[in-house]
Scaffold this motif. Structure first.
Motif, mmCIF file in Angstrom:
data_model
loop_
_atom_site.group_PDB
_atom_site.id
_atom_site.type_symbol
_atom_site.label_atom_id
_atom_site.label_comp_id
_atom_site.label_asym_id
_atom_site.label_seq_id
_atom_site.Cartn_x
_atom_site.Cartn_y
_atom_site.Cartn_z
ATOM 1 N N LEU B 325 36.733 27.106 75.877
ATOM 2 C CA LEU B 325 37.045 28.282 75.525
ATOM 3 C C LEU B 325 35.757 29.032 74.860
ATOM 4 O O LEU B 325 35.138 28.208 74.095
ATOM 5 N N ASN B 326 35.274 30.019 75.358
ATOM 6 C CA ASN B 326 34.197 30.742 74.724
ATOM 7 C C ASN B 326 34.655 31.679 74.082
ATOM 8 O O ASN B 326 34.864 32.918 74.606
ATOM 9 N N PRO B 327 34.653 31.987 72.872
ATOM 10 C CA PRO B 327 35.152 32.967 72.108
ATOM 11 C C PRO B 327 33.958 34.252 72.052
ATOM 12 O O PRO B 327 34.507 35.457 71.854
ATOM 13 N N PHE B 328 33.022 33.871 72.337
ATOM 14 C CA PHE B 328 31.930 35.060 72.210
ATOM 15 C C PHE B 328 31.928 35.664 73.477
ATOM 16 O O PHE B 328 31.357 36.742 73.734
ATOM 17 N N ASP B 329 32.632 35.388 74.510
ATOM 18 C CA ASP B 329 32.892 36.076 75.646
ATOM 19 C C ASP B 329 33.384 37.606 75.469
ATOM 20 O O ASP B 329 32.954 38.606 75.938
ATOM 21 N N LYS B 330 34.319 37.500 74.451
ATOM 22 C CA LYS B 330 35.250 38.792 74.294
ATOM 23 C C LYS B 330 34.161 39.766 73.666
ATOM 24 O O LYS B 330 34.513 40.979 73.308
ATOM 25 N N ILE B 331 33.336 39.097 72.791
ATOM 26 C CA ILE B 331 32.634 39.873 71.684
ATOM 27 C C ILE B 331 31.269 40.294 72.192
ATOM 28 O O ILE B 331 30.386 39.359 72.712
ATOM 29 N N SER B 332 30.959 41.472 72.254
ATOM 30 C CA SER B 332 29.197 41.789 72.621
ATOM 31 C C SER B 332 28.771 41.925 71.323
ATOM 32 O O SER B 332 29.346 42.058 70.359
ATOM 33 N N TYR B 333 27.469 41.964 71.481
ATOM 34 C CA TYR B 333 26.571 42.079 70.141
ATOM 35 C C TYR B 333 26.530 43.381 69.550
ATOM 36 O O TYR B 333 26.120 43.237 68.044
ATOM 37 N N THR B 334 26.877 44.420 70.140
ATOM 38 C CA THR B 334 26.704 45.759 69.347
ATOM 39 C C THR B 334 27.987 45.948 68.602
ATOM 40 O O THR B 334 29.095 45.817 69.073
ATOM 41 N N PRO B 335 27.772 46.219 67.179
ATOM 42 C CA PRO B 335 28.957 46.214 66.563
ATOM 43 C C PRO B 335 29.809 47.452 66.919
ATOM 44 O O PRO B 335 31.103 47.132 66.979
#
Lengths: 226, 380
Positions: B325-335
């Motif tokens: 599972l890669n949770p960081f997929d769902k999140i991009s780095y810009t707030p």
């Protein structure tokens, strides 16, 4: 006034009449002699037994261990009777010597254990440090192990001495007129034993306290805290 | 000064030292490092005959102490020894501890011995404790007294057996300062130590002991920055990394973070970065435990933290064998984007929060998941 009269009469009958006080003193002397001589013999033999436990020879170690197990587990009274009625039955040895031998043999088994556990309590690292500073084996033992072992052993040894004093009260069984036996005799004669038994207890307490004081004197001076 | 030739030593059937060769010159300071059980301390004990050697020879100046004819007590006078657990004589006061051997062994007069002891106590800054007893002193103070006691015999060689490993960092500082001073005074010293920074700084040469002998030796620069042999390389690398294994759902979080902090402090990492590292690991482990393993499965998560010498960044590597599972997929780095994302699917608020925090404090995240092995790399 009646009460005081009774006490006075009782004291007179038990202590003064027929020179009872001299009789009590001679009993006290016997008890002290048996205690001191027994303690001395026990300590020497105990040290020897303890030394044997550190010997290279398996046989000596075995003898020492077996001795301790058997003698420590034997009631002192039975040991006393064994010596008096069997071993020395035909000799004309004074019963008091037999008592000293018995208490020496019995005390040794306890004292050997006390010494051994005290020696084992000394931190071996400190002995090593002393050796590294150039001390010989004996020098390290004498300067480091022994003084510390004595500190460890003192309270237990004191206990053993007080125990010994009390156990000497059984020597009456082999015809010795020690303090307990004397008190018993006087009580039987006057048919008013309360007073004399009470005095006897006080004397034993005094002996125990004297032993305590002697040990207290040998204690290292209390350190001055910062 | 000291020459060791083909030394061997065993305890029963267990060989501890085998074929040890070394030479230590006058005035040299040598540190011995290596994994536990490599025989470092035994080697040191052999040097002053506290352990008898089984084979080979040790020459102190010209006397072979492995020879039974040599008077070992006499040679020991030239060597002072300091131990891990101080070994002060507990029944004697500080001053008595120091003068005992000079008076009893060297037969120096009491007055003279006290005079020397006073000076030594001043050099270790413990003159005030002259009449205290060992159990009234702190560990650091005890060790300094132990050093003074050894110095009172005016040795030519000082041997130290892990002098600071029983002390907390503040106290070991006191002791290290004293040892540093001795090095300046030109004593010949052999130090077994786990304090790598200290070894690096103080020694002229470093012996790395492994596999029952001196595996590699050289200048501190050689050993710590450019080791040649594989075991040395592995050992030095391991010093620079922090490892932790999580193998239970209720793992000891407090232990892990305090060990991590200890590691970071050793490398002078700033407090803010330590907190971030701690936070990132904590959040990531929580996420993995909640999402990649079900409750009945035994987790196996390996954490490695390394401090990069060049870019001064902390690299966290987390490897686990749970669900990929890669949770960081769902999140991009810009707030901003993250905010919109969490508006649309706010299923697992707290966990998303953790992942969001990680992505905010880190300066680079990578993920790979192959053959059931998942690998996160986070840079802070």
């Amino acid at each position: 006034m009646n009460f005081f009269n009774t006490v006075y009469e009782s004291a007179y009958n038990n202590l003064i009449a027929g020179d009872s006080y001299l009789y009590i003193l001679s009993g006290l002397k016997t008890t002290v002699i048996i205690t001191l001589a027994g303690l001395f013999a026990g300590s020497v033999l105990g040290a020897l037994l303890c030394l044997m436990q550190y010997s290279e020879s398996k046989i000596l170690r075995f003898i020492s261990k077996t001795y301790i197990v058997i003698v420590r587990g034997t009631p002192i009274l039975l040991l006393l009777m064994l010596l008096f009625y069997v071993v020395f039955a035909k000799s004309r040895m004074d019963a008091i010597y037999i008592a000293i031998i018995a208490f020496g043999l019995n005390g040794a088994s306890h004292i050997a254990e006390i010494m051994k556990s005290a020696l084992e309590s000394v931190d071996s690292g400190q002995v090593m440090a002393a050796r590294a500073l150039g001390f010989t084996k004996f020098g390290a033992f004498y300067n480091i192990t022994l003084p510390q072992a004595c500190e460890f052993a003192r309270p237990v040894y004191q206990n053993a001495v007080i125990n010994l004093i009390q156990w000497t009260s059984v020597v009456g069984y082999i015809t010795i007129a020690d303090l307990t036996r004397v008190i018993n005799n006087i009580g039987a004669r006057t048919a008013d034993p309360f007073f004399v038994i009470f005095i006897g207890i006080l004397i034993y307490l005094g002996l125990a306290y004297a032993a305590y004081l002697i040990f207290k004197m040998t204690e290292r001076k209390k350190r001055v805290r910062r | 000064m000291i020459k060791v030739e083909n030394l061997s030593k065993s305890f029963g059937s267990l060989k501890v030292l085998q074929g040890v060769n070394a030479e230590i010159k006058k005035g040299e300071c040598v540190s011995i490092i290596g994994p536990s059980g490599a025989g470092k301390s035994v080697f040191l004990y052999c040097l002053n005959g506290l352990e008898k050697c089984d084979g080979g020879s040790i020459y102190i100046n010209d006397d072979n102490i492995c020879d039974k004819k040599t008077d070992i007590n006499k040679i020991r006078l030239k060597m002072g020894m300091v131990y891990q657990n101080f070994n002060l004589f507990s029944h004697l006061s500080v001053i008595e501890n120091i003068i005992l051997a000079p008076v009893m062994v060297k037969k120096i007069s009491r007055e003279k011995a006290i005079e020397t002891a006073d000076k030594l106590l001043e050099t270790v800054c413990l003159f005030d404790k002259k009449h205290s007893y060992p159990d009234e002193l702190s560990g650091g103070q005890r060790q300094r007294i132990a050093i003074a006691r050894a110095l009172a015999m005016e040795p030519e060689i000082m041997l130290f057996d892990e002098p600071t490993s029983a002390l907390d960092p503040a106290m070991s500082g006191e002791v290290l300062a004293v040892i540093r001073n001795l090095a300046k005074l030109g004593y010949t010293m052999v130090i077994v130590t786990h304090e790598m920074n200290f070894a690096k700084e103080i020694s002229d040469r470093v012996f790395f002991m492994n596999e029952k002998s001196i595996y590699e030796s050289g200048s501190p620069g050689d050993i710590f920055n450019d080791p040649k042999k594989p075991a040395t390389i592995a050992f030095i690398r391991k010093l620079k990394t922090f490892n932790y294994k999580v193998s239970s759902h209720s793992f000891d979080l407090i232990e892990m973070s305090s060990r991590l902090k200890l590691f970071c402090v050793k490398y002078n990492i700033e407090a803010k970065k330590i907190d971030y590292t701690n936070l990132a690991i904590e959040e990531l482990i929580t996420y993995i435990l909640n999402h990649c393993y079900d409750k009945k499965q035994t987790p196996e998560i390996d954490i490695t933290v390394e401090f990069g010498d060049i870019d001064k960044k902390i690299e966290i590597e987390v490897v686990h064998d749970g669900k990929t599972l890669n949770p960081f997929d769902k999140i991009s780095y810009t707030p901003d984007e993250t905010e919109t994302k969490s508006d649309t699917d706010n299923t697992d608020d707290t966990d998303d929060m953790g992942i969001f925090i990680i992505s905010n404090i880190s300066s680079g995240i990578s993920f790979s998941g192959e053959n059931g092995i998942n690998r996160f790399k986070i840079k802070i």
